[in-house]
Design a protein around this motif. Structure first.
Motif, PDB file in Angstrom:
ATOM      1  N   LEU A  28      42.968  36.492  30.068  1.00 57.61           N
ATOM      2  CA  LEU A  28      43.654  36.648  31.344  1.00 57.61           C
ATOM      3  C   LEU A  28      44.926  37.477  31.174  1.00 57.61           C
ATOM      4  CD1 LEU A  28      43.285  33.035  32.800  1.00 57.61           C
ATOM      5  CD2 LEU A  28      42.336  35.126  33.809  1.00 57.61           C
ATOM      6  N   GLU A  29      45.670  37.197  30.124  1.00 53.67           N
ATOM      7  CA  GLU A  29      46.892  37.953  29.868  1.00 53.67           C
ATOM      8  C   GLU A  29      46.589  39.429  29.676  1.00 53.67           C
ATOM      9  OE1 GLU A  29      49.822  34.758  27.655  1.00 53.67           O
ATOM     10  OE2 GLU A  29      48.208  35.660  26.487  1.00 53.67           O
ATOM     11  N   ALA A  30      45.533  39.722  28.937  1.00 55.90           N
ATOM     12  CA  ALA A  30      45.175  41.116  28.668  1.00 55.90           C
ATOM     13  C   ALA A  30      44.829  41.849  29.953  1.00 55.90           C
ATOM     14  CB  ALA A  30      43.998  41.175  27.693  1.00 55.90           C
ATOM     15  N   VAL A  31      44.070  41.206  30.831  1.00 57.38           N
ATOM     16  CA  VAL A  31      43.679  41.842  32.091  1.00 57.38           C
ATOM     17  C   VAL A  31      44.890  42.020  32.996  1.00 57.38           C
ATOM     18  CG1 VAL A  31      42.325  41.585  34.199  1.00 57.38           C
ATOM     19  CG2 VAL A  31      41.307  40.999  31.996  1.00 57.38           C
ATOM     20  N   LEU A  32      45.722  40.980  33.108  1.00 59.74           N
ATOM     21  CA  LEU A  32      46.862  41.043  34.014  1.00 59.74           C
ATOM     22  C   LEU A  32      47.926  42.037  33.558  1.00 59.74           C
ATOM     23  CD1 LEU A  32      47.176  37.238  34.830  1.00 59.74           C
ATOM     24  CD2 LEU A  32      46.413  39.051  36.366  1.00 59.74           C
ATOM     25  N   MET A  33      47.897  42.400  32.283  1.00 59.46           N
ATOM     26  CA  MET A  33      48.847  43.389  31.784  1.00 59.46           C
ATOM     27  C   MET A  33      48.558  44.787  32.331  1.00 59.46           C
ATOM     28  SD  MET A  33      51.309  42.321  29.824  1.00 59.46           S
ATOM     29  CE  MET A  33      51.736  43.798  28.912  1.00 59.46           C
ATOM     30  N   VAL A  34      47.327  45.023  32.772  1.00 60.55           N
ATOM     31  CA  VAL A  34      46.966  46.377  33.185  1.00 60.55           C
ATOM     32  C   VAL A  34      46.657  46.507  34.679  1.00 60.55           C
ATOM     33  CG1 VAL A  34      46.095  46.958  30.899  1.00 60.55           C
ATOM     34  CG2 VAL A  34      44.532  46.010  32.585  1.00 60.55           C
ATOM     35  N   VAL A  35      46.730  45.403  35.435  1.00 59.08           N
ATOM     36  CA  VAL A  35      46.431  45.505  36.867  1.00 59.08           C
ATOM     37  C   VAL A  35      47.567  46.228  37.583  1.00 59.08           C
ATOM     38  CG1 VAL A  35      45.040  43.401  36.840  1.00 59.08           C
ATOM     39  CG2 VAL A  35      47.470  43.268  37.414  1.00 59.08           C
ATOM     40  N   GLY A  80      47.871  36.707  47.699  1.00 55.75           N
ATOM     41  CA  GLY A  80      46.509  36.265  47.425  1.00 55.75           C
ATOM     42  C   GLY A  80      46.015  36.514  46.017  1.00 55.75           C
ATOM     43  N   GLY A  81      46.869  37.032  45.138  1.00 62.03           N
ATOM     44  CA  GLY A  81      46.445  37.312  43.768  1.00 62.03           C
ATOM     45  C   GLY A  81      47.548  37.042  42.768  1.00 62.03           C
ATOM     46  N   TRP A  82      47.214  37.180  41.475  1.00 62.50           N
ATOM     47  CA  TRP A  82      48.161  36.908  40.394  1.00 62.50           C
ATOM     48  C   TRP A  82      48.592  38.202  39.716  1.00 62.50           C
ATOM     49  CZ3 TRP A  82      49.823  31.947  39.087  1.00 62.50           C
ATOM     50  CH2 TRP A  82      49.148  30.899  39.728  1.00 62.50           C
ATOM     51  N   ARG A  83      49.880  38.224  39.349  1.00 59.78           N
ATOM     52  CA  ARG A  83      50.412  39.399  38.661  1.00 59.78           C
ATOM     53  C   ARG A  83      51.689  39.022  37.912  1.00 59.78           C
ATOM     54  NH1 ARG A  83      51.872  45.270  41.470  1.00 59.78           N
ATOM     55  NH2 ARG A  83      52.140  46.429  39.530  1.00 59.78           N
ATOM     56  N   PHE A  84      51.970  39.766  36.843  1.00 59.63           N
ATOM     57  CA  PHE A  84      53.210  39.554  36.106  1.00 59.63           C
ATOM     58  C   PHE A  84      54.375  40.204  36.833  1.00 59.63           C
ATOM     59  CE2 PHE A  84      50.380  39.185  32.256  1.00 59.63           C
ATOM     60  CZ  PHE A  84      50.723  37.878  31.957  1.00 59.63           C
ATOM     61  N   TYR A  85      55.519  39.514  36.842  1.00 59.53           N
ATOM     62  CA  TYR A  85      56.755  40.045  37.413  1.00 59.53           C
ATOM     63  C   TYR A  85      57.907  39.713  36.466  1.00 59.53           C
ATOM     64  CZ  TYR A  85      54.356  40.578  41.913  1.00 59.53           C
ATOM     65  OH  TYR A  85      53.481  40.947  42.913  1.00 59.53           O
ATOM     66  N   SER A  86      58.926  40.559  36.471  1.00 57.26           N
ATOM     67  CA  SER A  86      60.122  40.214  35.707  1.00 57.26           C
ATOM     68  C   SER A  86      60.861  39.120  36.467  1.00 57.26           C
ATOM     69  CB  SER A  86      61.019  41.444  35.529  1.00 57.26           C
ATOM     70  OG  SER A  86      61.376  41.983  36.788  1.00 57.26           O
TER      71      SER A  86
END
Length: 221
Positions: A28-35, A80-86
């Motif tokens: 999951l981390e790997a995928v979310l790093m590039v979305v 509606g979705g997940w993403r990394f944020y600072s």
């Protein structure tokens, strides 16, 4: 009994060489790093060949782990979705890097216009102008170009184009939905109060047309 090919063998659940065999949280981390936009649980579950509930639980566990560890980033459910944020407390560092001498913020006029659209949507351009008391053509064009608002059909009575905020707006504002907007609507005039001042018969502007020569339009961009 037929012998399995390499491809068939790698597809066996639990095989680290297959997507289904990968450890879930690192995957999951790997995928979310590039979305480039928030990824839904359904999409992630399909990509990683796991049940949606299992993916959702893993995402929430990751979010809690990052918070407990005090990491400089966080995993958030937005639009509606997940993403990394600072994290907000490190905004000054991120802003210094992202801007690096460039002005990327919206003007005060653009923010005010965006607020009117957010709280009154779907709303026509002329009604936005009536609420603000100034011509908002140039600002509306800017918001359209930045993807913060979009067309949402036409008003039946007048044919005026209606505008709403977009998922990109939710993403940039860090909101899961419009119901998370602050309670500011009571401070905006009711539609009935501005109806008499609204000139719905004025044709909607062309988003691709050059900016007006009107001096105010230029300062509003």
């Amino acid at each position: 009994m037929t012998e399995q090919t390499g491809t068939e063998a790698s597809a066996v659940a639990g095989d680290p060489g297959s997507v289904a065999g990968l450890e879930l949280k690192p995957a999951l981390e790997a995928v979310l790093m590039v979305v480039d936009e928030p990824a839904t649980e359904e999409h992630l579950a399909k990509l990683l060949q796991r049940p949606r509930r299992k993916v959702g639980d893993a995402l929430r566990e990751l979010a809690d782990e990052y918070t407990a560890q005090g990491r400089g980033f966080e995993l958030r459910l937005v639009a509606g979705g997940w993403r990394f944020y600072s994290r907000p407390q490190y905004a000054a560092a991120v802003e210094g890097f992202a801007l690096d001498g460039q002005q990327a913020r919206l003007t005060q006029a653009a923010l005010e216009t965006l607020a009117v659209v957010a709280y009154r949507q779907p709303v026509s351009r002329s009604r936005v102008s009536a609420v603000r008391g100034v011509n908002c053509d140039g600002v509306m064009r800017t918001l359209l170009q930045r993807g913060l608002i979009g067309e949402a059909g036409a008003e039946p009575e007048t044919g005026a184009i209606l505008y709403t905020t977009t998922n990109y707006f939710l993403e940039r504002m860090g909101l899961r939905g419009l119901d998370e907007l602050p309670e500011l609507a009571p401070f905006l005039p009711e539609a009935e109060a501005i109806e008499a001042e609204t000139q719905e018969g004025v044709p909607s502007f062309d988003p691709d047309a050059p900016d007006s020569e009107d001096a105010y339009d230029k300062t509003e961009l």
